[in-house]
Design an enzyme around this catalytic site. Structure first.
Site, short mmCIF file in Angstrom:
data_model
loop_
_atom_site.label_atom_id
_atom_site.label_comp_id
_atom_site.label_asym_id
_atom_site.label_seq_id
_atom_site.Cartn_x
_atom_site.Cartn_y
_atom_site.Cartn_z
N ARG A 55 9.03 18.12 -20.12
CA ARG A 55 8.53 18.71 -21.38
C ARG A 55 9.37 19.94 -21.70
O ARG A 55 10.12 20.44 -20.88
CB ARG A 55 7.06 19.07 -21.28
CG ARG A 55 6.77 19.92 -20.06
CD ARG A 55 5.69 20.89 -20.22
NE ARG A 55 6.00 21.90 -21.21
CZ ARG A 55 6.86 22.91 -21.02
NH1 ARG A 55 7.55 23.05 -19.89
NH2 ARG A 55 7.07 23.81 -21.97
N GLY A 56 9.14 20.46 -22.93
CA GLY A 56 9.99 21.54 -23.42
C GLY A 56 11.08 20.87 -24.25
O GLY A 56 11.72 19.92 -23.78
N ALA A 57 11.26 21.37 -25.48
CA ALA A 57 12.12 20.65 -26.42
C ALA A 57 13.53 20.35 -25.88
O ALA A 57 13.96 19.18 -25.88
CB ALA A 57 12.17 21.42 -27.74
N GLN A 208 0.60 25.51 -19.60
CA GLN A 208 2.02 25.67 -19.28
C GLN A 208 2.36 27.10 -18.87
O GLN A 208 3.26 27.33 -18.06
CB GLN A 208 2.89 25.26 -20.49
CG GLN A 208 2.93 23.78 -20.79
CD GLN A 208 1.85 23.36 -21.77
OE1 GLN A 208 0.81 24.01 -21.87
NE2 GLN A 208 2.07 22.27 -22.48
N ASP A 249 9.82 24.16 -31.07
CA ASP A 249 10.04 22.72 -30.97
C ASP A 249 10.78 22.17 -32.18
O ASP A 249 11.42 21.13 -32.11
CB ASP A 249 8.72 21.97 -30.78
CG ASP A 249 8.24 22.14 -29.36
OD1 ASP A 249 7.69 23.21 -29.04
OD2 ASP A 249 8.49 21.23 -28.55
N ASN A 259 5.67 25.42 -32.64
CA ASN A 259 5.71 25.69 -31.20
C ASN A 259 4.30 25.42 -30.68
O ASN A 259 3.38 25.09 -31.43
CB ASN A 259 6.16 27.13 -30.93
CG ASN A 259 6.47 27.34 -29.45
OD1 ASN A 259 7.23 26.57 -28.85
ND2 ASN A 259 5.91 28.38 -28.84
N LYS A 260 4.15 25.56 -29.39
CA LYS A 260 2.88 25.24 -28.72
C LYS A 260 1.67 25.83 -29.47
O LYS A 260 1.71 26.97 -29.94
CB LYS A 260 2.95 25.79 -27.29
CG LYS A 260 1.73 25.59 -26.42
CD LYS A 260 1.24 24.16 -26.38
CE LYS A 260 2.31 23.17 -25.98
NZ LYS A 260 1.91 21.76 -26.30
O1 MRU Z 1 3.97 20.41 -25.19
P1 MRU Z 1 5.12 21.12 -24.56
O2 MRU Z 1 4.78 21.73 -23.25
O3 MRU Z 1 6.36 20.26 -24.49
O4 MRU Z 1 5.44 22.31 -25.57
C1 MRU Z 1 6.58 23.09 -25.33
C2 MRU Z 1 6.72 24.26 -26.20
O5 MRU Z 1 5.96 24.47 -27.11
C3 MRU Z 1 7.91 25.13 -25.93
O6 MRU Z 1 7.68 26.45 -26.32
C4 MRU Z 1 9.12 24.59 -26.70
O7 MRU Z 1 9.33 23.24 -26.45
C5 MRU Z 1 10.37 25.34 -26.38
S1 MRU Z 1 10.98 24.99 -24.76
C6 MRU Z 1 12.42 25.86 -24.61
#
Ligand code: MRU
Length: 360
Positions: A55-57, A208, A249, A259-260
């Site tokens: 996970r994480g973009a 997270q 994201d 974002n989250k």
């Molecule tokens: O649902 P997730 O855990 O994939 O969400 C991730 C986020 O919101 C992060 O802040 C985003 O992807 C940036 S990661 C460098």
């Protein structure tokens, strides 16, 4: 910047040493267990992304890049002997992978980038086309390390030693390649002997911030304090936060960004208390085809994540309605600046994002 094979192998997403699988640290198991998953099929890659094992973009993008290569190599070792046929099959796999999570643009960006390389070389023998795909996946990975390093440098220029930084979710090395985005400046500061303090929102419902951000920072020896999401206001009011650094994201052309879930609330609080609020991300997260935040697709997830997931017993009646959007959109008017690999972008974002995207 010199990036060695060892650097690539040490990242949370990488190609296996026999180059037949994508290996990932299973982020659902952290901080209690460090499990490596080996992904070889489209279904395994899809499930790993969907379940947030990866996970994480940016990390999802790197996984998709290597995934497309691994799938291509498997097909080339089997019945596929023609690069045009390989492209047709990979287009289907790519669409399937993209459907796993809709919000982070890095996923479709990486898949499209891999397909573009193949579509430009369908005249080559399959083996050579597959080699090009490997090189492209590695390029995506190397570029991410470089971009994160530059984001970290640019972000570090916005704070001073001893500052308190509040972050939400996880945008560190686990979510990217190395350094990370939102917490990249903190890791870089630590390397340089500069001390910063971090307040990590736990980030309901999937935690997270608790499971990943506080883990990464604690292991790196950073002064990190874990707080529940609803404590951010108090911590800001106490004067402990000099800047908010969050990941992204998808950044729309006007500077609105997804974002989250919970990020937009942090931005509103920061504005109230007069604290600068930054999102940090590579240019692969900027989507100029997306005019505003209203055009960003928002993933809805299983209500069980709220009602059951972390508890011995359910925390709500099974019949209680539940709304579980995974992301929210922060209005660009709440943003002080966007920290990218090419520099810090200030308003007007519609004009300045265009300029940054046109840079080499
Ligand atoms: O649902 P997730 O855990 O994939 O969400 C991730 C986020 O919101 C992060 O802040 C985003 O992807 C940036 S990661 C460098």
């Amino acid at each position: 910047m010199v990036i060695t094979q060892k650097d690539l192998q040490e990242c949370s997403v990488h190609l296996s040493s026999d180059e037949l699988a994508v290996e990932i640290i299973d982020q659902t198991q952290l901080p209690n267990r460090t499990l490596i998953l080996s992904l070889t099929t489209a279904k395994e890659i899809y499930d790993a992304i969907k379940s947030l094992a990866v996970r994480g973009a940016p990390a999802i993008g790197i996984c998709a890049g290597y995934g497309m290569y691994v799938l291509a190599a498997g097909k080339a070792a089997g019945a596929v002997t023609d690069s045009k046929e390989l492209l047709a099959q990979l287009e289907k796999d790519g669409a399937y992978l993209i459907s796993s999570r809709p919000t982070a643009v890095n996923l479709s960006w990486a898949v499209k980038r891999m397909l573009k390389v193949l579509s430009q070389h369908t005249d080559l023998p399959v083996k050579e086309a597959v080699d090009l795909l490997k090189a492209e996946a590695q390029a995506i990975h190397r570029e991410d390390i470089e971009m994160c390093y530059r984001i970290a440098e640019n972000g570090l220029s916005l704070v001073k030693p001893g500052d308190g930084i509040l972050t939400h979710c996880n945008a560190g090395p686990l979510a990217t390649s190395k350094y990370g985005t939102a917490t990249g400046p903190v890791f870089l500061a630590k390397e340089r002997g500069i001390e910063l303090k971090v307040f990590s929102d736990e980030t309901r419902p999937l935690l997270q911030g608790a499971r990943l951000t506080s883990y990464e920072l604690q292991k790196a020896g950073v002064d990190v304090t874990l707080i529940c999401d609803n404590m951010a206001s108090l911590v800001m009011k106490n004067g402990w936060v000099q800047a908010c650094f969050v990941g992204c994201d998808r950044i729309a052309a006007n500077g609105d960004f997804a974002n989250k879930i919970g990020t937009s609330g942090v931005a509103i609080l920061a504005k109230h208390y007069g604290i600068p609020f930054y999102t940090l991300g590579p240019r692969s997260t900027i989507d100029m085809d997306c005019p505003t935040g209203a055009d960003i697709p928002i993933e809805l997830r299983d209500p069980e994540e709220i009602k059951n997931m972390w508890y011995k017993e359910p925390m709500a009646l099974p019949e209680v309605k539940c709304y579980n959007p995974s992301f929210d959109v922060t209005d660009h008017e709440l943003l002080t600046a966007i920290v990218t690999d090419k520099g810090v972008v200030y308003p007007p974002f519609d004009v300045n994002l265009k300029k940054i995207m046109e840079m080499e």
